[in-house]
Design a protein around this motif. Sequence first.
Motif, PDB file in Angstrom:
ATOM      1  N   PRO A  17       1.751   8.630  11.467  1.00 35.45           N
ATOM      2  CA  PRO A  17       1.323   7.278  11.879  1.00 35.45           C
ATOM      3  C   PRO A  17       2.418   6.225  11.812  1.00 35.45           C
ATOM      4  O   PRO A  17       2.235   5.122  12.332  1.00 35.45           O
ATOM      5  CB  PRO A  17       0.186   6.943  10.897  1.00 35.45           C
ATOM      6  N   LEU A  18       3.564   6.542  11.229  1.00 34.89           N
ATOM      7  CA  LEU A  18       4.656   5.572  11.231  1.00 34.89           C
ATOM      8  C   LEU A  18       4.973   5.106  12.646  1.00 34.89           C
ATOM      9  O   LEU A  18       5.324   3.939  12.851  1.00 34.89           O
ATOM     10  CB  LEU A  18       5.912   6.173  10.586  1.00 34.89           C
ATOM     11  N   ASN A  19       4.865   6.022  13.628  1.00 32.07           N
ATOM     12  CA  ASN A  19       5.204   5.597  14.995  1.00 32.07           C
ATOM     13  C   ASN A  19       4.305   4.455  15.464  1.00 32.07           C
ATOM     14  O   ASN A  19       4.752   3.549  16.173  1.00 32.07           O
ATOM     15  CB  ASN A  19       5.183   6.780  15.980  1.00 32.07           C
ATOM     16  N   THR A  20       3.038   4.472  15.048  1.00 31.49           N
ATOM     17  CA  THR A  20       2.117   3.383  15.397  1.00 31.49           C
ATOM     18  C   THR A  20       2.495   2.103  14.668  1.00 31.49           C
ATOM     19  O   THR A  20       2.470   1.010  15.243  1.00 31.49           O
ATOM     20  CB  THR A  20       0.671   3.783  15.059  1.00 31.49           C
ATOM     21  N   TYR A  21       2.843   2.243  13.389  1.00 33.51           N
ATOM     22  CA  TYR A  21       3.205   1.053  12.608  1.00 33.51           C
ATOM     23  C   TYR A  21       4.479   0.402  13.165  1.00 33.51           C
ATOM     24  O   TYR A  21       4.570  -0.819  13.252  1.00 33.51           O
ATOM     25  CB  TYR A  21       3.397   1.425  11.134  1.00 33.51           C
ATOM     26  N   ILE A  36       0.859  -1.189   0.000  1.00 34.49           N
ATOM     27  CA  ILE A  36       0.000   0.000   0.000  1.00 34.49           C
ATOM     28  C   ILE A  36       0.889   1.230   0.000  1.00 34.49           C
ATOM     29  O   ILE A  36       1.754   1.388   0.865  1.00 34.49           O
ATOM     30  CB  ILE A  36      -0.937   0.027   1.223  1.00 34.49           C
ATOM     31  N   GLY A  37       0.680   2.098  -0.980  1.00 35.92           N
ATOM     32  CA  GLY A  37       1.435   3.336  -1.056  1.00 35.92           C
ATOM     33  C   GLY A  37       0.912   4.365  -0.076  1.00 35.92           C
ATOM     34  O   GLY A  37      -0.255   4.747  -0.131  1.00 35.92           O
ATOM     35  N   HIS A  38       1.742   4.785   0.842  1.00 38.03           N
ATOM     36  CA  HIS A  38       1.473   5.785   1.877  1.00 38.03           C
ATOM     37  C   HIS A  38       0.707   5.208   3.062  1.00 38.03           C
ATOM     38  O   HIS A  38       1.184   5.258   4.191  1.00 38.03           O
ATOM     39  CB  HIS A  38       0.758   7.020   1.314  1.00 38.03           C
ATOM     40  N   ALA A  39      -0.527   4.706   2.851  1.00 38.48           N
ATOM     41  CA  ALA A  39      -1.318   4.113   3.943  1.00 38.48           C
ATOM     42  C   ALA A  39      -1.436   5.065   5.126  1.00 38.48           C
ATOM     43  O   ALA A  39      -1.544   4.623   6.279  1.00 38.48           O
ATOM     44  CB  ALA A  39      -0.705   2.781   4.383  1.00 38.48           C
ATOM     45  N   TYR A  40      -1.438   6.356   4.856  1.00 35.94           N
ATOM     46  CA  TYR A  40      -1.390   7.352   5.927  1.00 35.94           C
ATOM     47  C   TYR A  40      -2.592   7.242   6.872  1.00 35.94           C
ATOM     48  O   TYR A  40      -2.470   7.439   8.081  1.00 35.94           O
ATOM     49  CB  TYR A  40      -1.313   8.754   5.308  1.00 35.94           C
ATOM     50  N   ALA A  41      -3.771   6.930   6.338  1.00 39.72           N
ATOM     51  CA  ALA A  41      -4.995   6.897   7.151  1.00 39.72           C
ATOM     52  C   ALA A  41      -5.275   5.537   7.774  1.00 39.72           C
ATOM     53  O   ALA A  41      -6.323   5.339   8.392  1.00 39.72           O
ATOM     54  CB  ALA A  41      -6.193   7.320   6.286  1.00 39.72           C
ATOM     55  N   LEU A  42      -4.356   4.607   7.650  1.00 38.65           N
ATOM     56  CA  LEU A  42      -4.625   3.235   8.087  1.00 38.65           C
ATOM     57  C   LEU A  42      -4.873   3.125   9.583  1.00 38.65           C
ATOM     58  O   LEU A  42      -5.645   2.270  10.028  1.00 38.65           O
ATOM     59  CB  LEU A  42      -3.447   2.334   7.681  1.00 38.65           C
ATOM     60  N   THR A  43      -4.252   3.971  10.390  1.00 41.65           N
ATOM     61  CA  THR A  43      -4.428   3.871  11.847  1.00 41.65           C
ATOM     62  C   THR A  43      -5.881   4.116  12.271  1.00 41.65           C
ATOM     63  O   THR A  43      -6.264   3.746  13.377  1.00 41.65           O
ATOM     64  CB  THR A  43      -3.529   4.883  12.584  1.00 41.65           C
ATOM     65  N   LYS A  44      -6.673   4.715  11.392  1.00 37.49           N
ATOM     66  CA  LYS A  44      -8.083   4.966  11.710  1.00 37.49           C
ATOM     67  C   LYS A  44      -8.964   3.745  11.420  1.00 37.49           C
ATOM     68  O   LYS A  44     -10.177   3.796  11.626  1.00 37.49           O
ATOM     69  CB  LYS A  44      -8.575   6.171  10.908  1.00 37.49           C
ATOM     70  N   HIS A  45      -8.341   2.680  10.952  1.00 41.04           N
ATOM     71  CA  HIS A  45      -9.091   1.481  10.565  1.00 41.04           C
ATOM     72  C   HIS A  45      -8.462   0.250  11.215  1.00 41.04           C
ATOM     73  O   HIS A  45      -7.666  -0.455  10.597  1.00 41.04           O
ATOM     74  CB  HIS A  45      -9.092   1.345   9.036  1.00 41.04           C
ATOM     75  N   PRO A  46      -8.815  -0.020  12.475  1.00 41.08           N
ATOM     76  CA  PRO A  46      -8.152  -1.101  13.226  1.00 41.08           C
ATOM     77  C   PRO A  46      -8.298  -2.477  12.597  1.00 41.08           C
ATOM     78  O   PRO A  46      -7.360  -3.279  12.644  1.00 41.08           O
ATOM     79  CB  PRO A  46      -8.797  -1.026  14.611  1.00 41.08           C
ATOM     80  N   LEU A  47      -9.443  -2.777  12.000  1.00 46.29           N
ATOM     81  CA  LEU A  47      -9.597  -4.085  11.367  1.00 46.29           C
ATOM     82  C   LEU A  47      -8.716  -4.206  10.127  1.00 46.29           C
ATOM     83  O   LEU A  47      -8.171  -5.283   9.847  1.00 46.29           O
ATOM     84  CB  LEU A  47     -11.069  -4.338  10.999  1.00 46.29           C
ATOM     85  N   LEU A  48      -8.567  -3.107   9.411  1.00 43.96           N
ATOM     86  CA  LEU A  48      -7.698  -3.129   8.236  1.00 43.96           C
ATOM     87  C   LEU A  48      -6.231  -3.268   8.653  1.00 43.96           C
ATOM     88  O   LEU A  48      -5.442  -3.905   7.949  1.00 43.96           O
ATOM     89  CB  LEU A  48      -7.885  -1.865   7.394  1.00 43.96           C
ATOM     90  N   MET A  49      -5.872  -2.692   9.796  1.00 44.42           N
ATOM     91  CA  MET A  49      -4.504  -2.887  10.303  1.00 44.42           C
ATOM     92  C   MET A  49      -4.251  -4.372  10.562  1.00 44.42           C
ATOM     93  O   MET A  49      -3.170  -4.894  10.237  1.00 44.42           O
ATOM     94  CB  MET A  49      -4.288  -2.067  11.574  1.00 44.42           C
TER      95      MET A  49
END
Length: 503
Positions: free
Chosen positions: A415-419, A372-385
């Motif tokens: 959000p990189l810190n979360t990843y 996934i390119g960027h995936a910046y908004a991924l932290t807002k989607h816990p199931l997708l994480m």
Amino acid sequence: MRLLIVLSIIFAHGACDIADYYAKRAKLAEAENLLTVGGNYPLDHKETIVNRCLMQHKYRELDYAFDNPQYFNCSHHFFVYKNKMRESKVYKIIKNMPKGAALHVHDMALLGPDYVMNLTYMDNLYFCFKPDPVLSGNHLFLQFANQLPNKTCDTWQLISDARRDAKNVTEFDFNLRKHFTLVVDDPDTAYPAITDTWDAFMNYFTTIIPLVTYRPVWEQYFYDALKKYREDNLMYIEVRSVLPNLYELDGSTYDQIVTAKSYKKVLSRFIKDYPDFEGAKIIFAPSRYVGNAELDAYIETARSLKNQVPEIFAGFDLVGQEDKGKPLIDFVPKLLQANDLNFFFHAGETDWYGTQTDGNLYDAILLGTKRIGHAYALTKHPLLMKEVVEKDIGLEINLISNSVLSLVKDLRNHPLNTYVANGMPVVLSSDDPGAWEAEPASDDFYVAFVGASSRLSDLSLLKALGENSLKYSALEPTRKAAALRKLNFQWKRFIDNFDCSKY
């Protein structure tokens, strides 16, 4: 006497509770650290010595910033601190470190404005200016030709003539260079909102495209880009390309397959000259601002690439500002039928939540994207994480790009810190480093290490990020294994030759 006995029991019990508390706390911290990217990478004796030097410099930088937060580089715009950052001892260590691969870069912004300026000294280059309806000032048009171009402008002139006639050549070149970079002295004033940044960004590409798609320039540009990426201690890249139609001085043009074959030809020449370089692949990445008919043509082109240049073809993507472009959901019926292609979709490059833009993350994952390119908004989607972890989908993180293109200002909030904290499949890249005068990899590695990961993140994180960049590449399994061995050899050489006194 009885009181003393009671007090001794109380204090002994309290001490036991405190010791137990500290033990539990230490156990939690240790367990959490093991979850992080690189957290389960033990360092050997020599790596520990390097890490001690690296962390000494990192702690010094961050401790000063903690006490003086106004001076913390990564809380400001990249343009403000990019030159000062390169004086950092942490940066210099990272610069010399092998970093594996860049998996998310775009072909028109691989090299910076100084390189582009040199191109303007070539023969047969015409230019003209026209008022820009979006940006204040004029838009620069460029064209290589063996005679006066007859399109776009009525005021074409050879740059060589204009430069010769200029009263001040230094000033002429200074003003010309501004068209080949997004960098400005006061970015907050120049780019007050994301729309302003993206307007300037798109203007950059429309200026650059006719300059670099002149076939001889295109081939040399790609060769020199590979050289610059290798010099930044990268050994492999995957380039997203719109596969523009190349042209000759007489105005004749070539189709997209020829453009792809030119990549292959240049890459073969480069690897012959630099056999330690692992190679490159292209991801066909045309615009997302299209309808289904255009998408059909894109997919047909992608399949032709897969058949005609399989050695360098990695897969398919759609590019452009996600907030304004068509969402993937509009293309799902067509894309489901194109499951013979590998997908590497841009998705979630947005600050918004609950929109079609961050909704692209659902479709990218369901369509089977490899990364996934960027995936910046991924932290807002816990199931997708969770889906990303279970399906082992690489996340292409481009911190400086996200900063420059107005998604985040303070990289501590990226959000990189979360990843990283969750040990997710992260790879670092640089997106369009030429447009903002960044290095191919070192700048993004530095801001990730100092600005968007834990103060305690150490050499293990950097080592893991390098390995991830090859693990999640589109290389075939045997080549991937060989590339990882090559990276490990480069890493060992870096560790063996490390001298802390040089930093």
